[in-house]
Design an enzyme around this catalytic site. Structure first.
Site, PDB file in Angstrom:
ATOM      1  N   LYS A   1       0.841  -1.203   0.000  1.00 45.87           N
ATOM      2  CA  LYS A   1       0.000   0.000   0.000  1.00 45.87           C
ATOM      3  C   LYS A   1       0.883   1.264   0.000  1.00 45.87           C
ATOM      4  CE  LYS A   1      -3.736  -2.383  -0.284  1.00 45.87           C
ATOM      5  NZ  LYS A   1      -4.327  -3.267   0.660  1.00 45.87           N
TER       6      LYS A   1
HETATM    7  C1  LIG Z   1      -5.478  -4.392   0.935  1.00 45.43           C
HETATM    8  C2  LIG Z   1      -6.952  -4.184   0.964  1.00 45.43           C
HETATM    9  C3  LIG Z   1      -7.721  -4.539   2.066  1.00 45.43           C
HETATM   10  C4  LIG Z   1      -7.171  -5.329   3.221  1.00 45.43           C
HETATM   11  O1  LIG Z   1      -6.128  -4.705   3.874  1.00 45.43           O
HETATM   12  P1  LIG Z   1      -5.272  -5.531   4.972  1.00 45.43           P
HETATM   13  O2  LIG Z   1      -4.508  -4.453   5.691  1.00 45.43           O
HETATM   14  O3  LIG Z   1      -4.391  -6.462   4.207  1.00 45.43           O
HETATM   15  O4  LIG Z   1      -6.240  -6.229   5.848  1.00 45.43           O
HETATM   16  C5  LIG Z   1      -9.061  -4.198   2.087  1.00 45.43           C
HETATM   17  N1  LIG Z   1      -9.633  -3.570   1.041  1.00 45.43           N
HETATM   18  C6  LIG Z   1      -8.938  -3.267  -0.069  1.00 45.43           C
HETATM   19  C7  LIG Z   1      -9.636  -2.571  -1.201  1.00 45.43           C
HETATM   20  C8  LIG Z   1      -7.583  -3.584  -0.156  1.00 45.43           C
HETATM   21  O5  LIG Z   1      -6.898  -3.335  -1.270  1.00 45.43           O
END
Ligand SMILES: *Cc1c(COP(=O)(O)O)cnc(C)c1O
Length: 385
Positions: A180
């Protein structure tokens, strides 16, 4: 030259930040988390920010804090990462899918309004690929009692009409997962202006306990705690929180780099059979991913061609109701836009350390794939993206 799908930008000197936590008595959620939570409150202009161990755990804690559970419905888009729907199932509620807009790939707000029933407790709009959903327009089509929980996993730095995630919804949840835009390997945060929700969340991130570990030992005397409601274990340790502050400080600069890279992709791919989502004039996208749509059923052939050329590419995402857990016979007909996008999309490398010569290599491999996969004569998708 091989170009990886993702390369993180956390420098080796961050080890000193981790070392400073190791030298302190507190490894789990403590003073370093509180510093970052203050930064997040200021950045998002909200009343409360809580760091969590992931988006997923933050979302489960938020749903529990809102007492959403069995018998309740939560509206989610069919085009998103499956986590958006999974968390609803995890608390025993039912995700209700709606399709997305063909231009932006964001939740179709008219369909969201039509999906509301007497059981609807919340909607989880997803700021997909970094572009914020229009929250006031969503609010206008759903009853006041239905909570808006923004999935801002892709949208830390994006805005719409100058507003950030969490300012207009009931809560916004971020992910600091490894790929991210802001990351500490695994992590997340929930921001909200609803201080009653923030109080409930402070408990549901810690099994429902009435006092955090730091508070239980305040003043060196032990204090008893109670559990009045069910929670999960969702807190982030200081060891990881300490990696976030410097990334938040330079997020605007990083976004400029992402924006420039995206515009280079768009200029180079104009006139090819590939399509990508439109970003509205009133939105500033966080440019988390650069997804394209490959027509004519050639997506997997293009993915293979890129793989053979050493280019990392991935799929974000297949239509959630097309996955076995959520599969419905009517998925293709009920969510046609999510379905066709999901059958044709792939994401190209996009990160601030992606060099222009690397990006040119990606573009050249994509152009070659148009000829080798017979794409130039491909049928256009039945949906005009
Ligand atoms: C990455 C992601 C999540 C989950 O995030 P985590 O921190 O891995 O639990 C949820 N929604 C979207 C759209 C994502 O891309």
């Amino acid at each position: 030259m091989a170009v990886p799908f993702y390369r993180h930008a956390l420098p080796a000197c961050y080890a000193e930040r981790v070392a400073s936590v190791l030298a302190s008595p507190f490894l789990t959620s403590g003073p370093r988390c509180q510093e970052v939570e203050t930064t997040l409150r200021r950045f998002f202009g909200v009343g409360s920010a809580k760091l969590t161990s992931s988006w997923t755990q933050g979302a489960v804690a938020t749903l529990l804090a809102l007492d959403i559970g069995p018998g309740d419905e939560v509206i989610v888009p069919a085009m998103t990462f499956a986590a958006t729907a999974n968390v609803v199932r995890q608390v025993g509620a039912t995700p209700i899918f709606v399709d997305v807009d063909a231009r932006t790939l964001l939740m179709d707000l008219t369909q969201a309004g039509q999906a509301v029933t007497t059981r609807t407790r919340a909607v989880i709009p997803v700021h997909l690929y970094g572009q914020m959903v229009d929250i006031p327009s969503l609010r206008a089509v759903i009853p006041e009692s239905v909570k808006i929980i923004e999935d801002a996993a892709h949208c830390f730095e994006g805005t719409r009409d100058g507003r950030r995630p969490g300012q207009l919804g009931d809560a916004a949840i971020f992910s600091f997962y490894a790929t991210k835009n802001v990351t500490c390997g695994e992590g997340g945060a929930v921001v909200t202006n609803d201080l009653a929700l923030a109080d409930a969340l402070a408990q549901t991130v810690q099994h429902g306990m009435s006092a955090s570990a730091a508070r239980r030992f305040e003043g060196h005397t032990y204090r008893h705690w109670d559990i009045a409601r069910l929670g999960t274990k969702a807190n982030l340790p200081d060891l990881l929180a300490v990696l976030l502050e410097p990334q938040i400080a330079e997020i605007d600069l990083q976004l400029q780099i992402r924006e420039r890279l995206c515009r280079r992709y768009e200029a180079a791919l104009a006139g090819t059979p590939f399509k990508w989502p439109t970003i509205d004039a009133d939105a500033v996208s966080a440019r988390h991913l650069f997804p394209i749509h490959v027509p004519g059923g050639a997506r997997d052939a293009v993915l293979n061609a890129l793989g053979e050329a050493g280019i990392g590419a991935t799929v974000n995402y297949r239509c959630v109701p097309a996955l076995s857990l959520y599969r419905t016979a009517q998925a293709q007909l009920r969510y046609p836009i999510s379905w066709h996008w999901g059958e044709g999309t792939l994401s190209l490398p996009l990160y601030p350390s992606l060099r222009e010569d690397e990006q040119d290599e990606v573009i050249a491999a994509l152009r070659r794939s148009i000829a080798t996969t017979g794409l130039s004569g491909a049928e256009p998708a039945p949906i005009a993206f």
